[in-house]
Design a protein around this motif. Structure first.
Motif, mmCIF file in Angstrom:
data_model
loop_
_atom_site.group_PDB
_atom_site.id
_atom_site.type_symbol
_atom_site.label_atom_id
_atom_site.label_comp_id
_atom_site.label_asym_id
_atom_site.label_seq_id
_atom_site.Cartn_x
_atom_site.Cartn_y
_atom_site.Cartn_z
ATOM 1 N N LYS A 6 13.862 -2.457 2.090
ATOM 2 C CA LYS A 6 12.614 -2.202 1.354
ATOM 3 C C LYS A 6 12.661 -0.826 0.690
ATOM 4 O O LYS A 6 12.210 -0.644 -0.440
ATOM 5 C CB LYS A 6 11.424 -2.299 2.318
ATOM 6 N N GLY A 36 -3.579 3.945 7.373
ATOM 7 C CA GLY A 36 -3.893 2.526 7.588
ATOM 8 C C GLY A 36 -5.338 2.331 8.007
ATOM 9 O O GLY A 36 -6.091 3.289 8.184
ATOM 10 N N ASN A 37 -5.708 1.056 8.172
ATOM 11 C CA ASN A 37 -7.080 0.743 8.570
ATOM 12 C C ASN A 37 -7.212 0.747 10.080
ATOM 13 O O ASN A 37 -7.352 -0.291 10.712
ATOM 14 C CB ASN A 37 -7.454 -0.648 8.041
ATOM 15 N N ASN A 91 11.193 3.400 5.434
ATOM 16 C CA ASN A 91 10.659 2.126 5.907
ATOM 17 C C ASN A 91 11.560 1.628 7.030
ATOM 18 O O ASN A 91 12.775 1.803 6.978
ATOM 19 C CB ASN A 91 10.636 1.098 4.760
ATOM 20 N N ARG A 92 10.949 1.011 8.053
ATOM 21 C CA ARG A 92 11.722 0.523 9.211
ATOM 22 C C ARG A 92 12.911 -0.320 8.751
ATOM 23 O O ARG A 92 14.034 -0.144 9.222
ATOM 24 C CB ARG A 92 10.798 -0.290 10.123
ATOM 25 N N THR A 93 12.664 -1.224 7.808
ATOM 26 C CA THR A 93 13.737 -2.064 7.279
ATOM 27 C C THR A 93 14.234 -1.408 5.987
ATOM 28 O O THR A 93 13.474 -1.293 5.024
ATOM 29 C CB THR A 93 13.193 -3.475 6.973
ATOM 30 N N MET A 98 0.834 -1.211 0.000
ATOM 31 C CA MET A 98 0.000 0.000 0.000
ATOM 32 C C MET A 98 0.868 1.259 0.000
ATOM 33 O O MET A 98 0.638 2.182 -0.781
ATOM 34 C CB MET A 98 -0.925 0.019 1.224
ATOM 35 N N VAL A 157 1.557 1.686 7.562
ATOM 36 C CA VAL A 157 2.143 0.484 8.171
ATOM 37 C C VAL A 157 1.050 -0.395 8.757
ATOM 38 O O VAL A 157 -0.122 -0.019 8.784
ATOM 39 C CB VAL A 157 3.187 0.828 9.265
ATOM 40 N N LYS A 158 1.469 -1.545 9.222
ATOM 41 C CA LYS A 158 0.541 -2.501 9.822
ATOM 42 C C LYS A 158 -0.263 -1.804 10.925
ATOM 43 O O LYS A 158 0.329 -1.239 11.850
ATOM 44 C CB LYS A 158 1.332 -3.680 10.385
HETATM 45 P P1 NDP Z 1 1.145 -4.360 6.069
HETATM 46 O O1 NDP Z 1 -0.126 -4.144 6.806
HETATM 47 O O2 NDP Z 1 1.517 -5.731 5.677
HETATM 48 O O3 NDP Z 1 2.337 -3.704 6.932
HETATM 49 C C1 NDP Z 1 3.699 -3.832 6.548
HETATM 50 C C2 NDP Z 1 4.425 -2.532 6.755
HETATM 51 O O4 NDP Z 1 4.323 -2.107 8.132
HETATM 52 C C3 NDP Z 1 5.907 -2.649 6.469
HETATM 53 O O5 NDP Z 1 6.334 -1.455 5.849
HETATM 54 C C4 NDP Z 1 6.484 -2.810 7.856
HETATM 55 O O6 NDP Z 1 7.847 -2.456 7.945
HETATM 56 C C5 NDP Z 1 5.638 -1.846 8.615
HETATM 57 N N1 NDP Z 1 5.651 -2.045 10.053
HETATM 58 C C6 NDP Z 1 5.047 -3.024 10.770
HETATM 59 N N2 NDP Z 1 5.291 -2.879 12.082
HETATM 60 C C7 NDP Z 1 6.069 -1.764 12.212
HETATM 61 C C8 NDP Z 1 6.651 -1.088 13.320
HETATM 62 N N3 NDP Z 1 6.464 -1.532 14.576
HETATM 63 N N4 NDP Z 1 7.397 0.015 13.072
HETATM 64 C C9 NDP Z 1 7.577 0.464 11.826
HETATM 65 N N5 NDP Z 1 7.055 -0.135 10.735
HETATM 66 C C10 NDP Z 1 6.316 -1.238 10.934
HETATM 67 O O7 NDP Z 1 1.173 -3.421 4.750
HETATM 68 P P2 NDP Z 1 0.050 -3.074 3.665
HETATM 69 O O8 NDP Z 1 0.748 -2.265 2.646
HETATM 70 O O9 NDP Z 1 -0.698 -4.276 3.238
HETATM 71 O O10 NDP Z 1 -0.993 -2.157 4.456
HETATM 72 C C11 NDP Z 1 -0.591 -0.947 5.069
HETATM 73 C C12 NDP Z 1 -1.800 -0.341 5.777
HETATM 74 O O11 NDP Z 1 -2.803 -0.049 4.822
HETATM 75 C C13 NDP Z 1 -2.458 -1.265 6.809
HETATM 76 O O12 NDP Z 1 -2.892 -0.488 7.897
HETATM 77 C C14 NDP Z 1 -3.654 -1.816 6.082
HETATM 78 O O13 NDP Z 1 -4.703 -2.187 6.961
HETATM 79 C C15 NDP Z 1 -4.038 -0.628 5.222
HETATM 80 N N6 NDP Z 1 -4.797 -0.952 4.027
HETATM 81 C C16 NDP Z 1 -4.484 -2.027 3.263
HETATM 82 C C17 NDP Z 1 -5.209 -2.336 2.131
HETATM 83 C C18 NDP Z 1 -4.805 -3.495 1.295
HETATM 84 O O14 NDP Z 1 -5.520 -3.769 0.319
HETATM 85 N N7 NDP Z 1 -3.718 -4.186 1.597
HETATM 86 C C19 NDP Z 1 -6.342 -1.525 1.712
HETATM 87 C C20 NDP Z 1 -6.543 -0.381 2.523
HETATM 88 C C21 NDP Z 1 -5.813 -0.131 3.649
HETATM 89 P P3 NDP Z 1 9.018 -3.561 7.726
HETATM 90 O O15 NDP Z 1 9.223 -3.645 6.249
HETATM 91 O O16 NDP Z 1 10.177 -3.019 8.453
HETATM 92 O O17 NDP Z 1 8.505 -4.862 8.311
#
Ligand code: NDP
Length: 479
Positions: free
Chosen positions: A38, A101-102, A33-35, A13, A74-75
């Motif tokens: 990416k 995010g959601n 991005n944290r990592t 996203m 992010v998540k």
């Molecule tokens: P994810 O929900 O899979 O989240 C992954 C990302 O979150 C990575 O960039 C990860 O970083 C980061 N992250 C997780 N924990 C932490 C932390 N503690 N500190 C910093 N960074 C962190 O990604 P999506 O792209 O699927 O979704 C992003 C958001 O968008 C979510 O809230 C989701 O609910 C929302 N959304 C998603 C939709 C979809 O179709 N997928 C639609 C609409 C909204 P790292 O790489 O370091 O692990």
């Protein structure tokens, strides 16, 4: 400081949203991005975007012009809180943190309050349309302060989907209003999908038509008043043939529907607000019911109707199902807008319901022509108490209600579950009823709990002395 907008979180996203932002005139996008791998990956894959990468939050903040504006993708949950904590350390008063995010809206209200105490703006923004929408144009539902909207408005307008020349974004209301509206959007999406699934099931079991044949019916419906993205993709799914078995794909997919929780949030919130969103609730429960194979396995031995389901006139039945679908859909949307209206009243948000229906016309899953009718209804009567009573919808019920009743009767007689169709019809009959048996419920409550009742013929609160001589006395109002 060269970037006017930043994105934190570069999974599917975030990276797509960053690319969308970068593709629009006037935007320079900082990414973090944290990592770091990416970030490097996104940078390598999209040199055309001109991203400004940052390895630390300090670098990220330094790369942004003021007021610094960053969208977090992010998540949802702890990840969002962790990123906010870091950004607050490196941002300054007047800067803007957006959570795309959601998030569940009470979390957004909590975060907005906490961040506001630092002088930084916090905006919870619902973003709909999945990864494709993020890249090409989502529907965006931002909350937050008026001050943040001044900077954020033009940026979000630049990346949103366009429907009939208008960007699918509006400043929904303060603090959690955006995430609240996004939540109800998802709830309505659940109801719409369940209604379509019930229509398919009834036609299939009533006429014996194949999924490919039913796909043509949906494609036809998509040219009329049901025209919508969900009807369109339903036809695509029904047409799909499984490569390994040669069967319709829908026949080899396990019939257990998943959920990520936004439907449940919508229903939980509606229960707290006292708003009957029966269509959304039944759709959410239908997914739960489907996902208990151990219960379904034992319940499979329970008796069903003795007679076979035979439809005498197929074309007439299919048209009845279409009308039942349309009428039930109006109920589901009316209930969803009722929840938004009640949420706005509860949380003090000034939400323009017509504007909400307009920003859902593009970019999101429930996009449809139908939303223009909702916008028209609110344009005519902004404080309409029940959306489905607007003249356009009242006319639709006049056309559809007899067919709707026939379909619900047929489903019940045939033993075909139609929770969303039938609960919508019950809601319709309940809300339009002159008298409800709620009077009897009040009598029962007064009998066992002295909860009192009001009378139709005089003011005051009354109690019948049930355990005594059963005379009526005036009482304190205890509800
Ligand atoms: P994810 O929900 O899979 O989240 C992954 C990302 O979150 C990575 O960039 C990860 O970083 C980061 N992250 C997780 N924990 C932490 C932390 N503690 N500190 C910093 N960074 C962190 O990604 P999506 O792209 O699927 O979704 C992003 C958001 O968008 C979510 O809230 C989701 O609910 C929302 N959304 C998603 C939709 C979809 O179709 N997928 C639609 C609409 C909204 P790292 O790489 O370091 O692990």
């Amino acid at each position: 400081a060269v970037a006017n907008i930043g994105v934190v979180g570069l999974a599917v996203m975030g990276s797509n949203l960053a690319r969308n932002l970068a593709s629009r005139e006037g935007n320079t996008v900082a990414i973090f991005n944290r990592t770091y791998e990416k970030t490097q990956g996104v940078l390598d894959a999209h040199p055309e975007a001109g991203f400004i990468p940052a390895a630390t939050y300090e670098e990220f903040a330094a790369s942004l012009s003021k007021p610094r504006t960053a969208i977090i993708m992010v998540k949802a949950g702890a990840g969002t809180d962790a990123v906010i904590d870091e950004l607050v350390k490196v941002f300054e008063p007047g800067d803007i943190i957006v959570d795309g995010g959601n998030a569940f809206f009470p979390d957004t209200i909590r975060r907005e309050k906490a961040v506001r105490s630092t002088g930084i703006n916090f905006v919870g923004a619902g973003i709909s349309g999945g990864e494709e929408g993020a890249l090409t144009g989502p529907s965006i539902m931002p909350g937050g302060s008026d001050e943040s909207w001044v900077t954020l408005g033009p940026i979000l307008r630049s990346i949103a989907a366009i429907a009939e020349g208008e960007p699918c974004v509006t400043h929904v209301g303060h603090d959690g209003a955006g995430h609240f509206v996004k939540m109800v959007h998802n709830g309505i999406e659940y109801a719409d999908m369940q209604l379509i699934a019930e229509a398919y099931d009834l036609i299939r079991r009533g006429t014996g038509k194949s999924p490919a044949e039913i796909a043509e019916i949906f494609a036809e419906w998509n040219r009329g008043e049901l025209e919508s993205y969900l009807i369109e993709i339903t036809a695509e799914v029904l047409r799909q043939v499984d490569a390994s078995t040669g069967k319709p794909l829908v026949d080899v997919i396990l019939d257990q529907a998943g959920a990520k929780g936004t439907g449940a949030w919508t229903v939980q919130t509606a229960l707290s607000l006292g708003v009957p969103v029966s269509g959304i609730a039944e759709a959410t429960f239908a997914r739960s019911l489907s996902s208990h194979p151990e219960q379904r396995a034992v319940a499979g031995s329970l008796p069903g109707p003795a007679e076979e389901f035979v439809v005498a006139d197929e074309a007439a039945f299919i048209e009845d199902v279409r009308l039942a679908l349309y009428a039930s859909k109006i109920v589901a949307y009316s209930q969803g807008f009722d929840e938004i209206r009640a949420g706005a009243a509860e949380y003090g948000w000034n939400i323009d319901l017509g504007a909400i229906s307009k920003i859902w016309r593009g970019g999101c899953i429930i996009r449809a022509q139908f939303l223009n009718r909702i916008a028209d209804a609110y344009a005519e009567t902004p404080d309409l108490p029940v959306l489905m009573t607007a003249p356009y919808f009242a006319e639709a019920f006049t056309r559809a209600q007899a067919a709707w009743r026939r379909v619900v009767v047929a489903a019940a007689q045939a033993g075909i579950p139609s929770p969303a169709f039938s609960s919508s019809l019950s809601y319709y009959d309940g809300i339009r009823a002159d008298r409800l048996p709620a009077a009897l419920v009040q009598g029962q409550r007064d009998f066992f709990g002295a909860h009192t009742y009001k009378r139709i013929d005089k003011p005051g609160t009354f109690h019948t002395q049930w355990s005594g001589d059963r005379t009526e006395i005036e009482a304190e109002d205890t509800h």
